[in-house]
Design an enzyme around this catalytic site. Structure first.
Site, PDB file in Angstrom:
ATOM      1  N   ARG A 171       0.817  -1.211   0.000  1.00 36.18           N
ATOM      2  CA  ARG A 171       0.000   0.000   0.000  1.00 36.18           C
ATOM      3  C   ARG A 171       0.852   1.262   0.000  1.00 36.18           C
ATOM      4  O   ARG A 171       1.782   1.393   0.785  1.00 36.18           O
ATOM      5  CB  ARG A 171      -0.907   0.029   1.239  1.00 36.18           C
ATOM      6  N   SER A 206     -21.603 -14.752  13.313  1.00 31.33           N
ATOM      7  CA  SER A 206     -21.059 -13.566  12.664  1.00 31.33           C
ATOM      8  C   SER A 206     -21.258 -13.662  11.148  1.00 31.33           C
ATOM      9  O   SER A 206     -20.902 -14.670  10.527  1.00 31.33           O
ATOM     10  CB  SER A 206     -19.556 -13.487  13.003  1.00 31.33           C
ATOM     11  N   SER A 231     -20.149  -1.936   3.464  1.00 32.45           N
ATOM     12  CA  SER A 231     -19.602  -0.768   2.780  1.00 32.45           C
ATOM     13  C   SER A 231     -18.955  -1.057   1.433  1.00 32.45           C
ATOM     14  O   SER A 231     -18.774  -0.155   0.637  1.00 32.45           O
ATOM     15  CB  SER A 231     -18.588  -0.078   3.681  1.00 32.45           C
ATOM     16  N   HIS A 258     -21.971   2.444   8.694  1.00 34.77           N
ATOM     17  CA  HIS A 258     -22.300   3.083   7.408  1.00 34.77           C
ATOM     18  C   HIS A 258     -23.778   3.456   7.322  1.00 34.77           C
ATOM     19  O   HIS A 258     -24.287   3.720   6.241  1.00 34.77           O
ATOM     20  CB  HIS A 258     -21.881   2.183   6.247  1.00 34.77           C
ATOM     21  N   LYS A 287     -17.502   8.737  10.091  1.00 35.25           N
ATOM     22  CA  LYS A 287     -18.007   8.659   8.715  1.00 35.25           C
ATOM     23  C   LYS A 287     -19.126   9.689   8.526  1.00 35.25           C
ATOM     24  O   LYS A 287     -18.828  10.843   8.278  1.00 35.25           O
ATOM     25  CB  LYS A 287     -18.355   7.216   8.382  1.00 35.25           C
ATOM     26  N   THR A 323      -6.811   3.590  28.346  1.00 37.00           N
ATOM     27  CA  THR A 323      -6.394   4.468  27.263  1.00 37.00           C
ATOM     28  C   THR A 323      -6.938   5.876  27.506  1.00 37.00           C
ATOM     29  O   THR A 323      -8.000   6.041  28.121  1.00 37.00           O
ATOM     30  CB  THR A 323      -6.858   3.905  25.894  1.00 37.00           C
TER      31      THR A 323
HETATM   32  C1  LIG Z   1     -14.895   1.926   9.254  1.00 34.35           C
HETATM   33  C2  LIG Z   1     -15.590   0.805   9.937  1.00 34.35           C
HETATM   34  C3  LIG Z   1     -15.418   0.551  11.300  1.00 34.35           C
HETATM   35  C4  LIG Z   1     -14.383   1.268  12.117  1.00 34.35           C
HETATM   36  O1  LIG Z   1     -14.736   2.589  12.366  1.00 34.35           O
HETATM   37  P1  LIG Z   1     -13.580   3.649  12.657  1.00 34.35           P
HETATM   38  O2  LIG Z   1     -14.267   4.676  13.483  1.00 34.35           O
HETATM   39  O3  LIG Z   1     -13.084   4.136  11.335  1.00 34.35           O
HETATM   40  O4  LIG Z   1     -12.514   2.940  13.434  1.00 34.35           O
HETATM   41  C5  LIG Z   1     -16.215  -0.407  11.902  1.00 34.35           C
HETATM   42  N1  LIG Z   1     -17.116  -1.126  11.197  1.00 34.35           N
HETATM   43  C6  LIG Z   1     -17.273  -0.935   9.880  1.00 34.35           C
HETATM   44  C7  LIG Z   1     -18.282  -1.741   9.139  1.00 34.35           C
HETATM   45  C8  LIG Z   1     -16.507   0.026   9.198  1.00 34.35           C
HETATM   46  O5  LIG Z   1     -16.637   0.179   7.883  1.00 34.35           O
END
Ligand SMILES: *Cc1c(COP(=O)(O)O)cnc(C)c1O
Length: 405
Positions: free
Chosen positions: A22, A138, A190, A218, A249, A278
């Protein structure tokens, strides 16, 4: 003597040979101009490009109410959180964001994590460890973060064929009815942009007394009258036990969360190492997320614009017989079915047409289904859509690529 260099270099060589190494494109966004951005190529030459593959589906990362909330909070409380949630890292902003997210999904409580990935990993592994002899079911297309959480939970597991409700039921049926069960799936997948049969999955899960765990990453912000996700659109929010979502997102920021009833949230809050040990998100990020959730909830026109743009792009691509994967979502995958070709088309688009779309190759998608994945937003206007489709049409002609049947 162990040759460390050789081991690392060979691992990288393998990736290069498989065409899977990548390289990251340096794309710098300009506030207020999304989807326009500046591409900085390997020679340091800068040029304007249009981004066609961002997961900032609604452009909220540059929304002025979100940016203002971020900046205002930084000016009030400074940059960092200062600790873990337990040791001086909880602020009013964190608490308020969790309240907002719980309300958003009509659940008792919510818990925020540093990413959606961590949220899935922590929630699924902790649930599996808490429930004695738990079995997890799953979907085979589940995201890497769910797979990793399930793996870490170390419980028994079954993978059901993607969206195949009969296969899921068959697996549930043959399990011991006395054991605790979790059915884990996504609402919007996605890479193909297809929807899960959420209602049917809920029905069969209830029949076998399994908890439902739905990744709406998503879906949140994008579906339902209030943007609560596909489960909201289908009126089944109450029937999902645990929602997982991201702030990265539809909300344009960073961070992940789960929402559920009080005792589930409390158990994960109390037992998940990836939550406990954390540093918490910067308070300013939480402040911006509150603003983003509220804005997205109250502006349904954003969602209508997103669907309208996606439908327009799909329609124009179909008119040119470009081989898109048809779906009902906002995601537009265009099949190339060859990793080298996929990269080549992406390079041509970037260098000759100033269009940025990242090639999606194995292992993100199965070999032979390599694709370009377009994500139109309300900010991609007619001229950008038409220019994209015409550019693709020209490339398809030039490279003599196959069209839709
Ligand atoms: C992007 C994604 C995640 C992780 O989310 P982030 O906030 O980017 O870590 C979890 N599940 C799915 C289906 C995703 O596409």
């Amino acid at each position: 003597m162990i040759n460390y260099d050789q081991i690392f270099n060979n691992a990288l060589k393998d990736l290069r040979q498989e065409g899977r190494y990548r390289t990251f494109n340096n794309i710098t966004r300009k506030k207020g101009e999304f989807p326009k951005a500046v591409y900085n190529n390997q020679f340091g030459i800068k040029s304007d490009v249009t981004i066609w593959c961002s997961n900032d589906y609604l452009g909220m990362g540059q929304n002025s109410s979100v940016v203002d909330a971020f900046v205002n909070a930084v000016n009030l409380v400074g940059a960092g959180a200062g600790g873990t949630r337990n040791i001086s890292g909880t602020s009013n902003y964190h608490v308020e964001l969790e309240n907002e997210l719980a309300k958003f999904h009509k659940k008792d409580a919510a818990l925020i994590f540093t990413s959606g990935y961590i949220a899935n990993e922590c929630a699924l592994s902790t649930l599996a460890k808490m429930l004695p002899d738990c079995i997890i079911y799953s979907d085979e297309n589940n995201h890497a973060s769910m797979i990793e959480g399930i793996r870490k939970g170390n419980s028994d597991k079954f993978i059901w064929k993607h969206n195949d409700i009969n296969h899921l039921e068959m697996l549930l049926k043959k399990s011991n009815p006395a054991l605790p069960k979790i059915v884990a799936f996504e609402s919007v997948y996605s890479m193909d942009g297809d929807f899960a049969p959420i209602k049917e999955i809920i029905d069969v899960s209830k029949k076998y007394n399994a908890l439902t765990y739905l990744d709406e990453v998503h879906g949140v912000g994008l579906y339902g009258k209030n943007g609560g996700g596909l489960a909201e659109e289908l009126n089944v929010i109450e029937d999902i036990d645990i929602f997982e979502g991201t702030l990265a997102k539809g909300f344009g920021l960073m961070g992940g969360y789960i929402t559920a009833k009080n005792n589930i949230i409390d158990v994960i809050r109390s037992y998940a190492p990836g939550f406990i040990f954390t540093t918490s998100l910067p308070p300013s990020l939480a402040a911006a997320a509150i603003a983003s959730v509220r804005y997205v909830k109250n502006n349904h026109s954003l969602r209508e614009a997103l669907y309208e743009r996606a439908n327009k792009l799909k329609k124009l691509m179909l008119k040119k017989n470009l081989p898109i994967i048809q779906n009902n979502s906002h995601i537009v995958p265009l099949l190339v079915k060859d990793p080298a070709r996929c990269k080549e088309i992406s390079d041509i688009l970037l260098n000759n047409y100033s269009i940025y779309v990242q090639p999606i190759n194995y292992p993100t998608v199965p070999k032979g289904s390599e694709r370009l994945r377009f994500t139109p937003t309300p900010l991609h206007d007619d001229s950008k859509i038409e220019f994209l489709v015409n550019s693709l049409d020209a490339i398809w002609n030039e490279l003599k690529l196959s069209r839709a049947a």
